[in-house]
Design an enzyme around this catalytic site. Structure first.
Site, short mmCIF file in Angstrom:
data_model
loop_
_atom_site.label_atom_id
_atom_site.label_comp_id
_atom_site.label_asym_id
_atom_site.label_seq_id
_atom_site.Cartn_x
_atom_site.Cartn_y
_atom_site.Cartn_z
N THR A 125 77.56 -19.48 52.10
CA THR A 125 77.29 -19.29 50.55
C THR A 125 76.10 -20.04 50.04
O THR A 125 76.05 -21.41 50.58
CB THR A 125 78.54 -19.70 49.93
OG1 THR A 125 79.57 -18.85 50.28
CG2 THR A 125 78.34 -19.50 48.43
N THR A 155 77.46 -14.96 47.36
CA THR A 155 78.20 -14.81 48.76
C THR A 155 78.59 -13.32 48.95
O THR A 155 78.77 -12.65 48.39
CB THR A 155 79.30 -15.96 48.92
OG1 THR A 155 79.66 -16.10 50.42
CG2 THR A 155 80.57 -15.25 47.98
N ARG A 176 89.78 -8.77 48.61
CA ARG A 176 89.65 -10.25 48.29
C ARG A 176 88.35 -10.94 47.69
O ARG A 176 87.39 -10.48 48.04
CB ARG A 176 89.50 -10.88 49.83
CG ARG A 176 89.84 -12.54 49.69
CD ARG A 176 88.77 -13.14 50.00
NE ARG A 176 88.71 -14.65 50.06
CZ ARG A 176 87.54 -15.46 50.21
NH1 ARG A 176 86.29 -14.90 49.87
NH2 ARG A 176 87.51 -16.66 50.19
N THR A 180 80.94 -24.38 48.47
CA THR A 180 80.85 -23.60 49.64
C THR A 180 81.97 -24.01 50.43
O THR A 180 82.65 -25.21 50.24
CB THR A 180 79.46 -23.70 50.46
OG1 THR A 180 79.38 -22.96 51.19
CG2 THR A 180 79.06 -25.12 50.80
N GLY A 181 82.36 -22.97 51.49
CA GLY A 181 83.48 -23.04 52.28
C GLY A 181 84.75 -22.34 51.89
O GLY A 181 84.55 -21.19 51.08
N SER A 235 76.02 -14.26 55.63
CA SER A 235 76.85 -14.72 54.66
C SER A 235 76.67 -14.44 53.12
O SER A 235 77.56 -14.65 52.33
CB SER A 235 77.46 -16.13 54.89
OG SER A 235 76.14 -16.74 54.86
C1 SD4 Z 1 84.35 -17.53 49.88
N1 SD4 Z 1 83.25 -19.81 49.21
O1 SD4 Z 1 84.29 -16.50 49.61
C2 SD4 Z 1 82.89 -18.58 49.78
C3 SD4 Z 1 82.77 -18.35 51.49
C4 SD4 Z 1 81.72 -19.30 51.96
O2 SD4 Z 1 80.93 -18.14 53.58
O3 SD4 Z 1 81.23 -20.32 51.24
N2 SD4 Z 1 81.14 -19.13 53.13
O4 SD4 Z 1 85.49 -18.20 49.93
#
Ligand code: SD4
Length: 329
Positions: free
Chosen positions: A190, A208, A218, A241-242, A88
């Protein structure tokens, strides 16, 4: 008179009183672990998820010798970016739905200087490109082909980021996915890393490969200053993160720092930001978001929508993973 320290202490105690009973750590343990209301602890580095341990180790080497938090955050997250087994971040990251690994990263120092790259391809260490954007240009963010050109001009090497393992995973995903992107559910998302150095200066870095199998083009929260990362040396620093879209919607990391400015502890601020994410989304299915924060006293905290989020901490006397409290199981 109520001093700021006392206020933090009082509010921190107030907040633990409303913790859900499903959380296993006791109030005292949480205060101990997060340095709530103690003397200034520096240097200190904290970072998201289990991969934070290895990243912190490298940051710590610099911090413990009096190095700057800026050098420490960059060096720390480079470890994760260059780890091909991490799916990731950086090399080995899962690609977008068309098979391209596209990277997002940003960095910010104690003087509110910042740099970012988004939708960057074929460069192993986007965080170092972000730092070059910060230091060598008048801009904050470069994206896509322009970011890549800039990186090549600065001497970064072109590298194939799609490992055999990630390619196989993508091919498997294509068989039954209906092209639906996913947030990696494994415990290595991330990396966001925050450091306070011996001189009392805070910096942060976030990097990330983003949501796996996302639409081509995106960009998530991670390279967006104020969303994936924010630092204000007068107060503290935060990162996320997330699900990036949810973090952007509430200006996540900037909000966490503002909440700390208004007297909340790092833990309380992360909790309030998560509550805001929860309040603003009708459908929380699969919507994991986690924040971590560090203030300029070296106090730290984290909180997430769902259980399972953790962060790594490294100081002179403490080196451990901390499981965050959460809004729901
Ligand atoms: C995102 N916050 O691109 C990042 C993703 C992540 O894989 O935290 N996790 O939305």
């Amino acid at each position: 008179m109520k001093t700021r320290r006392n206020f933090i202490k009082l509010t921190a105690l107030g907040s633990v009183a409303v913790l859900t009973s499903s959380c296993s750590t006791s109030e005292k343990e949480l205060e101990e672990k997060t340095n709530a209301s103690k003397k200034v602890v520096k240097p200190i580095v904290i970072s998201t998820w289990n991969h934070g341990i290895a990243a912190n180790e490298v940051s710590w080497k610099l911090l413990s010798k009096g190095g700057s938090s800026l050098d420490a955050v960059e060096a720390g997250v480079r470890v994760t970016e260059s780890d091909p087994n991490n799916s990731s971040v950086g090399i080995g990251g899962l690609p977008d739905r068309d098979g391209f690994v596209t990277l997002d990263a940003c960095i910010m120092n104690h003087e509110n200087e910042c740099g970012a790259v988004a939708f960057l391809q074929d460069i192993e260490n986007p965080i170092s490109v972000a730092r070059k954007v910060m230091e060598d240009t008048q801009h904050v963010m470069l994206v896509g082909e322009g970011a890549k050109q800039f990186a090549l001009e600065k001497g970064f090497k072109e590298t194939n980021l799609l490992t055999e393992k990630s390619k196989k995973a993508w091919e498997k995903w294509k068989e039954h996915s209906n092209y639906q992107p996913t947030i990696n559910s494994e415990n290595h998302d991330t990396i966001g890393l925050l450091a306070l150095d011996e001189n009392g200066n805070l910096s942060g870095a976030c990097t990330t490969s983003g949501m796996a199998y996302k639409l081509h083009g995106r960009v998530g929260d991670s390279p967006i200053i104020g969303a994936g990362l924010f630092v204000d040396n007068e107060v503290g620093a935060a990162c996320a993160t997330g699900m990036g879209e949810a973090v952007i919607r509430i200006a996540g990391s900037a909000i966490v720092v503002e909440l700390m400015r208004n007297g909340m502890s790092p833990y309380e601020a992360c909790k309030e930001a998560v509550n805001r994410v929860v309040k603003k989304h009708k459908d929380l299915t699969g919507l994991q978001v986690g924040f971590i924060a560090l203030n300029n006293y070296g106090e730290h905290g984290g909180y997430s929508v769902y259980s399972g989020f953790n962060y790594a901490i490294h100081t002179k006397t403490q080196k451990e993973m901390i499981d965050t409290k959460f809004n729901r199981k």
